[in-house]
Design a protein around this motif. Structure first.
Motif, PDB file in Angstrom:
ATOM      1  N   ASP A  44       1.015  -0.875   0.286  1.00 50.16           N
ATOM      2  CA  ASP A  44       0.123   0.070   0.038  1.00 50.16           C
ATOM      3  C   ASP A  44       0.913   1.449  -0.098  1.00 50.16           C
ATOM      4  N   GLU A  45      -0.017   2.235  -0.685  1.00 50.20           N
ATOM      5  CA  GLU A  45       1.398   3.975  -0.285  1.00 50.20           C
ATOM      6  C   GLU A  45       1.678   3.863   0.760  1.00 50.20           C
ATOM      7  N   GLU A  46       1.403   4.198   2.146  1.00 48.98           N
ATOM      8  CA  GLU A  46       1.841   4.202   3.068  1.00 48.98           C
ATOM      9  C   GLU A  46       3.348   3.262   3.448  1.00 48.98           C
ATOM     10  N   ASP A  47       3.370   2.411   2.835  1.00 51.96           N
ATOM     11  CA  ASP A  47       4.537   1.147   2.926  1.00 51.96           C
ATOM     12  C   ASP A  47       5.513   1.538   2.189  1.00 51.96           C
ATOM     13  N   ALA A  48       5.025   1.905   0.942  1.00 49.40           N
ATOM     14  CA  ALA A  48       5.711   2.355  -0.478  1.00 49.40           C
ATOM     15  C   ALA A  48       6.308   3.377  -0.012  1.00 49.40           C
ATOM     16  N   ARG A  49       5.382   4.510   0.561  1.00 52.90           N
ATOM     17  CA  ARG A  49       6.743   5.249   1.685  1.00 52.90           C
ATOM     18  C   ARG A  49       7.754   4.971   2.020  1.00 52.90           C
ATOM     19  N   VAL A  50       6.910   4.418   3.473  1.00 50.94           N
ATOM     20  CA  VAL A  50       8.285   3.723   4.046  1.00 50.94           C
ATOM     21  C   VAL A  50       9.639   3.946   4.126  1.00 50.94           C
ATOM     22  N   GLU A  51       9.126   2.647   2.167  1.00 48.46           N
ATOM     23  CA  GLU A  51       9.923   1.582   1.949  1.00 48.46           C
ATOM     24  C   GLU A  51      11.068   2.815   0.503  1.00 48.46           C
ATOM     25  N   LEU A  52      10.172   3.804   0.321  1.00 45.35           N
ATOM     26  CA  LEU A  52      11.064   4.209  -0.540  1.00 45.35           C
ATOM     27  C   LEU A  52      12.514   5.620   0.630  1.00 45.35           C
ATOM     28  N   ARG A  53      11.537   5.952   1.558  1.00 42.64           N
ATOM     29  CA  ARG A  53      12.582   7.257   2.121  1.00 42.64           C
ATOM     30  C   ARG A  53      13.332   5.345   2.769  1.00 42.64           C
ATOM     31  N   ARG A  54      13.521   4.870   3.038  1.00 42.40           N
ATOM     32  CA  ARG A  54      14.880   3.535   3.558  1.00 42.40           C
ATOM     33  C   ARG A  54      15.762   3.227   2.351  1.00 42.40           C
ATOM     34  N   ALA A  55      14.970   3.662   1.638  1.00 43.60           N
ATOM     35  CA  ALA A  55      15.710   3.412   0.392  1.00 43.60           C
ATOM     36  C   ALA A  55      16.686   4.025  -0.680  1.00 43.60           C
ATOM     37  N   ARG A  56      16.327   5.262  -0.786  1.00 45.47           N
ATOM     38  CA  ARG A  56      16.740   6.609  -0.200  1.00 45.47           C
ATOM     39  C   ARG A  56      18.116   6.639   0.595  1.00 45.47           C
ATOM     40  N   GLU A  57      18.232   6.642   2.435  1.00 47.33           N
ATOM     41  CA  GLU A  57      19.014   6.517   3.018  1.00 47.33           C
ATOM     42  C   GLU A  57      19.723   5.012   2.318  1.00 47.33           C
ATOM     43  N   ARG A  58      19.633   3.947   1.703  1.00 46.08           N
ATOM     44  CA  ARG A  58      20.854   2.904   2.101  1.00 46.08           C
ATOM     45  C   ARG A  58      21.148   3.255   0.950  1.00 46.08           C
ATOM     46  N   LEU A  59      20.964   4.211  -0.849  1.00 42.41           N
ATOM     47  CA  LEU A  59      21.638   4.256  -1.343  1.00 42.41           C
ATOM     48  C   LEU A  59      22.995   5.142  -0.737  1.00 42.41           C
ATOM     49  N   ARG A  60      22.100   6.239  -0.448  1.00 44.74           N
ATOM     50  CA  ARG A  60      23.425   7.419   0.428  1.00 44.74           C
ATOM     51  C   ARG A  60      24.225   6.262   1.360  1.00 44.74           C
ATOM     52  N   GLU A  61      23.951   5.823   2.073  1.00 39.63           N
ATOM     53  CA  GLU A  61      25.267   4.503   2.608  1.00 39.63           C
ATOM     54  C   GLU A  61      25.949   4.357   1.965  1.00 39.63           C
ATOM     55  N   GLU A  62      25.513   3.507   0.400  1.00 38.59           N
ATOM     56  CA  GLU A  62      25.745   2.416   0.383  1.00 38.59           C
ATOM     57  C   GLU A  62      27.282   3.558  -0.808  1.00 38.59           C
ATOM     58  N   CYS A  63      26.734   4.739  -1.373  1.00 34.62           N
ATOM     59  CA  CYS A  63      27.481   5.770  -1.290  1.00 34.62           C
ATOM     60  C   CYS A  63      28.856   6.188  -0.636  1.00 34.62           C
ATOM     61  N   LEU A  64      28.752   6.102   0.507  1.00 34.69           N
ATOM     62  CA  LEU A  64      29.712   6.250   1.293  1.00 34.69           C
ATOM     63  C   LEU A  64      30.486   5.217   1.795  1.00 34.69           C
ATOM     64  N   GLN A  65      30.075   4.041   1.222  1.00 36.46           N
ATOM     65  CA  GLN A  65      30.255   2.866   1.129  1.00 36.46           C
ATOM     66  C   GLN A  65      31.726   2.830   0.155  1.00 36.46           C
ATOM     67  N   VAL A  66      31.160   2.795  -1.035  1.00 36.93           N
ATOM     68  CA  VAL A  66      32.131   2.294  -1.954  1.00 36.93           C
ATOM     69  C   VAL A  66      32.880   3.332  -2.008  1.00 36.93           C
ATOM     70  N   HIS A  67      32.235   4.940  -1.578  1.00 33.50           N
ATOM     71  CA  HIS A  67      33.802   6.040  -1.692  1.00 33.50           C
ATOM     72  C   HIS A  67      35.358   5.200  -0.585  1.00 33.50           C
ATOM     73  N   ARG A  68      34.582   4.907   0.367  1.00 37.53           N
ATOM     74  CA  ARG A  68      35.609   4.399   1.007  1.00 37.53           C
ATOM     75  C   ARG A  68      36.187   3.170   0.994  1.00 37.53           C
ATOM     76  N   GLU A  69      35.538   2.087  -0.232  1.00 40.73           N
ATOM     77  CA  GLU A  69      36.162   1.128  -0.445  1.00 40.73           C
ATOM     78  C   GLU A  69      37.745   2.099  -1.855  1.00 40.73           C
ATOM     79  N   LEU A  70      36.891   2.399  -2.461  1.00 41.14           N
ATOM     80  CA  LEU A  70      38.510   3.532  -3.564  1.00 41.14           C
ATOM     81  C   LEU A  70      38.709   4.254  -3.634  1.00 41.14           C
ATOM     82  N   ALA A  71      38.540   4.976  -1.712  1.00 44.24           N
ATOM     83  CA  ALA A  71      39.558   6.392  -1.701  1.00 44.24           C
ATOM     84  C   ALA A  71      40.884   5.843  -1.777  1.00 44.24           C
ATOM     85  N   PRO A  72      41.644   7.074  -2.750  1.00 49.20           N
ATOM     86  CA  PRO A  72      42.889   6.725  -3.021  1.00 49.20           C
ATOM     87  C   PRO A  72      44.370   7.572  -1.999  1.00 49.20           C
ATOM     88  N   GLU A  73      43.190   7.376  -0.807  1.00 44.50           N
ATOM     89  CA  GLU A  73      43.939   8.470   0.503  1.00 44.50           C
ATOM     90  C   GLU A  73      43.421   8.268   2.140  1.00 44.50           C
TER      91      GLU A  73
END
Length: 201
Positions: A44-73
């Motif tokens: 339902d839309e309310e559950d989807a809204r909650v999951e969308l917020r979680r998806a955005r936050e997870r995407l951001r956290e994964e960006c930070l993780q990839v940054h950490r893994e590829l950091a040259p220094e």
């Protein structure tokens, strides 16, 4: 391949569950109503809204993780949390040391730009991360499809009463069903794909 400044988003998006990718793709890239991916996922839309917020936050956290893994220094890892906090606040006020680091580190500069896209410009950036150089044309074509659908709906709109209320039910959504975004040649969304270090490319 995505452009260098979108490779963190590309790697991060591939690491998400398919349901999270579905929600983000439909709402951010396709700019469709939340009800569209909700129906595809059986939510339902309310559950989807909650999951969308979680998806955005997870995407951001994964960006930070990839940054950490590829950091040259090591210094890049040192500034990671400061980067995150700064761009959650819109990137308006940069710490002087962070500014100096960004001016000489392309890797962190790209990370800063991708984190900044979460402040309202995520759709095109995510399309660039998944579709590479064809993203702008794709997003533009989707806008044309949406405009055409809106014009067609208006042309066939039911007659209105004197109070301005329309008879009948809204026209059904005319967009395309979600399919898993096409992976890059030789890649799949099934598992994280190693990315070349931008600092070495």
């Amino acid at each position: 391949m995505p452009p260098a400044e979108r490779r963190l988003l590309s790697g991060a998006f591939q690491r998400l569950q398919q349901s999270a990718r579905c929600l983000l793709w439909h709402t951010e890239v396709e700019a469709e109503p939340l009800g569209v991916p909700a129906a595809l996922l059986g939510l339902d839309e309310e559950d989807a809204r909650v999951e969308l917020r979680r998806a955005r936050e997870r995407l951001r956290e994964e960006c930070l993780q990839v940054h950490r893994e590829l950091a040259p220094e090591q210094e890049c890892r040192h500034y990671l949390r400061l980067l995150d906090v700064t761009y959650r606040r819109g990137g308006v006020e940069l710490d002087p040391d962070l500014r100096e680091h960004l001016e000489r580190c392309r890797h962190c500069m790209h990370t800063a730009d991708q984190l900044h896209q979460f402040n309202g410009q995520l759709g095109l950036a995510l399309a660039e991360a998944v579709l590479g150089w064809g993203a702008a044309a794709y997003v533009e074509s989707r806008l044309r499809v949406d405009d055409a659908a809106d014009q067609e709906a208006q042309r066939h709109a039911p007659a209105r009463t004197l109070t301005g209320e329309a008879f009948g039910t809204p026209a059904p959504f005319a967009g395309e069903p979600f399919g898993t975004p096409a992976p890059f040649p030789g890649e799949s969304f099934g598992a994280p794909t190693p990315f070349a270090n931008p600092a070495q490319g």
